[in-house]
Design a protein around this motif. Structure first.
Motif, short mmCIF file in Angstrom:
data_model
loop_
_atom_site.label_atom_id
_atom_site.label_comp_id
_atom_site.label_asym_id
_atom_site.label_seq_id
_atom_site.Cartn_x
_atom_site.Cartn_y
_atom_site.Cartn_z
N UNK A 6 0.83 -1.21 0.00
CA UNK A 6 0.00 0.00 0.00
C UNK A 6 0.86 1.25 0.00
N UNK A 7 1.99 1.18 0.71
CA UNK A 7 2.88 2.33 0.80
C UNK A 7 3.47 2.74 -0.53
N UNK A 8 3.71 1.78 -1.41
CA UNK A 8 4.23 2.10 -2.74
C UNK A 8 3.24 3.01 -3.49
N UNK A 9 1.96 2.67 -3.41
CA UNK A 9 0.96 3.49 -4.09
C UNK A 9 0.89 4.90 -3.49
N UNK A 23 -15.21 0.90 16.08
CA UNK A 23 -15.15 2.36 16.02
C UNK A 23 -13.86 2.80 15.33
N UNK A 24 -12.77 2.12 15.63
CA UNK A 24 -11.49 2.44 15.00
C UNK A 24 -11.58 2.30 13.49
N UNK A 25 -12.20 1.22 13.04
CA UNK A 25 -12.34 0.98 11.60
C UNK A 25 -13.25 2.02 10.96
N UNK A 26 -14.35 2.34 11.62
CA UNK A 26 -15.30 3.33 11.08
C UNK A 26 -14.65 4.70 10.93
N UNK A 27 -13.93 5.12 11.95
CA UNK A 27 -13.28 6.44 11.91
C UNK A 27 -12.18 6.47 10.84
N UNK A 28 -11.41 5.39 10.73
CA UNK A 28 -10.32 5.33 9.75
C UNK A 28 -10.87 5.37 8.33
N UNK A 29 -11.89 4.56 8.06
CA UNK A 29 -12.49 4.54 6.72
C UNK A 29 -13.19 5.86 6.44
N UNK A 63 -6.74 -8.40 -3.20
CA UNK A 63 -7.83 -8.74 -4.12
C UNK A 63 -8.33 -7.49 -4.84
N UNK A 64 -8.48 -6.41 -4.10
CA UNK A 64 -8.95 -5.15 -4.71
C UNK A 64 -7.95 -4.65 -5.73
N UNK A 65 -6.66 -4.67 -5.39
CA UNK A 65 -5.65 -4.17 -6.32
C UNK A 65 -5.46 -5.09 -7.51
N UNK A 66 -5.61 -6.38 -7.32
CA UNK A 66 -5.50 -7.32 -8.43
C UNK A 66 -6.64 -7.10 -9.43
N UNK A 75 -9.72 3.86 1.22
CA UNK A 75 -10.55 3.03 2.09
C UNK A 75 -9.85 1.70 2.41
N UNK A 76 -9.27 1.07 1.39
CA UNK A 76 -8.56 -0.19 1.61
C UNK A 76 -7.35 0.03 2.50
N UNK A 77 -6.66 1.15 2.29
CA UNK A 77 -5.52 1.49 3.14
C UNK A 77 -5.98 1.67 4.59
#
Length: 268
Positions: free
Chosen positions: A28-31, A71-77, A147-150, A182-184
Motif C-alpha cells: 500500500x505504501x508504494x501506491x 469504532x477504530x475501523x469506522x473512523x479510519x475509513x 484482491x482489490x488491487x488485483x 478506504x482499503x488502506x
C-alpha cells in the motif's frame, strides 16, 4: 541465537503478524509514495485511535459497551473517504485533520476512567503479544487489499501515476482514490491493533521508498518493498529479543538501514 529459536512458540504469532502486516503495508505504501501522500498513514492512524477513544468515551457516559475495534475501523475509513476528495485533501488538509484528531484524543481521553493499560493496548497494539486471532484478522485484511488491487490494478495505476490520462480513458479518479484510501484505512486499522502504531507507520513508508529506489519496474518495486518489510520485521524482532530492546523501534531501525542502503545505491 539458540534461545531465540528454542522460544519459537513464544514469538511465532508476533513475527507472523509483523511479516504479513509488513508485506501488505509496504504494498500500500508504494501506491501512496507514487501519489506523494506519505503523510496520509499518520492521519488515518490518528483517526483510527480517535475511534478507539470515542468508543471508551461513549461507554463511560452512556453506560453501554462499544467495540473500540469497530469504532477504530469506522473512523479510519470515514476520514479516508473525506481525504479522497482532492478539494479537501492535500498536505495542508491532512495536517489540519491530524491536529484536530490528536487534540480530540487528548481531550476525550482525559474523561475516560477505564484502566489506562486497557486503553493503551487497544490504541497502540502490542508487537510482542500478538495472538492467533490477530494473524487471522491481519490475513483477512491483507487478502482484501490484494484482491482489490488485483482486480483494479490498471485503474489504480492510471489514477496514481497519470490522472489526466485516467480521465481520457473514462476512469473515475474520485472513485478509485476513495477505494485506494478506504482499503488502506482497513489495513492500517487492523494492523494497528495487532502490531502497534509505530511499526505500522514505519512499515508503510520505509520499505516502499526502498522498493522505489531499488526497483525499475512496478513488479520489482513491490517485490523489493515486500522483502524489505518482511526482513525488517523478522530481523528487528530478533534484535529486540536478543538485546532486550523495544520491538517496534528495532524493526524500524532495520528498515531505516535498508532504506539508507537503497539511497546510497541510487546515488552511485
Amino acid at each position: 541465537m539458540n534461545l531465540f529459536f528454542e522460544s519459537f512458540h513464544v514469538w511465532r504469532d508476533a513475527v507472523a503478524v509483523l511479516i504479513i502486516s509488513g508485506i501488505s503495508l509496504s504494498f500500500a505504501g508504494v501506491w501512496l509514495a507514487l501519489k506523494k501522500e506519505v503523510f496520509l498513514p499518520l492521519v488515518i492512524t490518528s483517526f483510527s485511535s480517535l475511534g478507539v477513544v470515542a468508543a471508551f468515551f461513549l461507554c463511560e457516559f452512556l453506560g453501554r459497551s462499544f467495540s473500540p475495534y469497530i469504532f477504530s475501523l469506522i473512523f479510519a475509513v470515514g476520514v479516508s473517504f473525506y481525504l479522497a476528495n482532492s478539494k479537501y485533501g492535500g498536505i495542508n488538509g491532512q495536517i489540519v485533520l491530524y491536529l484536530i484528531s490528536s487534540s480530540m484524543i487528548l481531550i476525550a481521553g482525559s474523561f475516560i476512567r477505564a484502566d489506562i493499560h486497557d486503553v493503551s493496548s487497544v490504541l497502540f497494539g502490542s508487537t510482542v503479544l500478538a495472538e492467533p486471532a490477530d494473524i487471522i484478522s491481519v490475513s483477512i485484511a491483507s487478502i482484501i487489499l490484494f484482491a482489490v488491487f488485483a482486480t483494479f490494478y490498471r485503474n489504480f495505476l492510471f489514477v496514481t501515476t497519470d490522472p489526466q490520462s485516467a480521465k481520457a480513458f473514462g476512469i473515475n479518479s474520485y472513485l478509485f482514490n476513495t477505494l485506494l484510501y478506504a482499503v488502506l484505512a482497513i489495513i492500517i486499522s487492523v494492523t494497528n491493533k495487532a502490531a502497534g502504531s509505530f511499526p505500522v507507520l514505519g512499515l508503510t513508508i520505509l520499505p516502499a521508498f526502498t522498493g522505489l529506489n531499488f526497483g525499475r519496474k512496478m513488479v520489482a518495486v513491490f517485490i523489493v518493498a515486500g522483502i524489505s518489510a518482511a526482513f525488517s520485521s523478522f530481523a528487528g524482532y530478533f534484535i529486540s529479543f536478543r538485546f532486550d530492546l523495544p520491538a517496534g523501534a528495532s524493526i524500524i531501525a532495520v528498515a531505516t538501514i535498508i532504506y539508507c542502503a537503497s539511497v546510497i545505491r541510487k546515488m552511485l
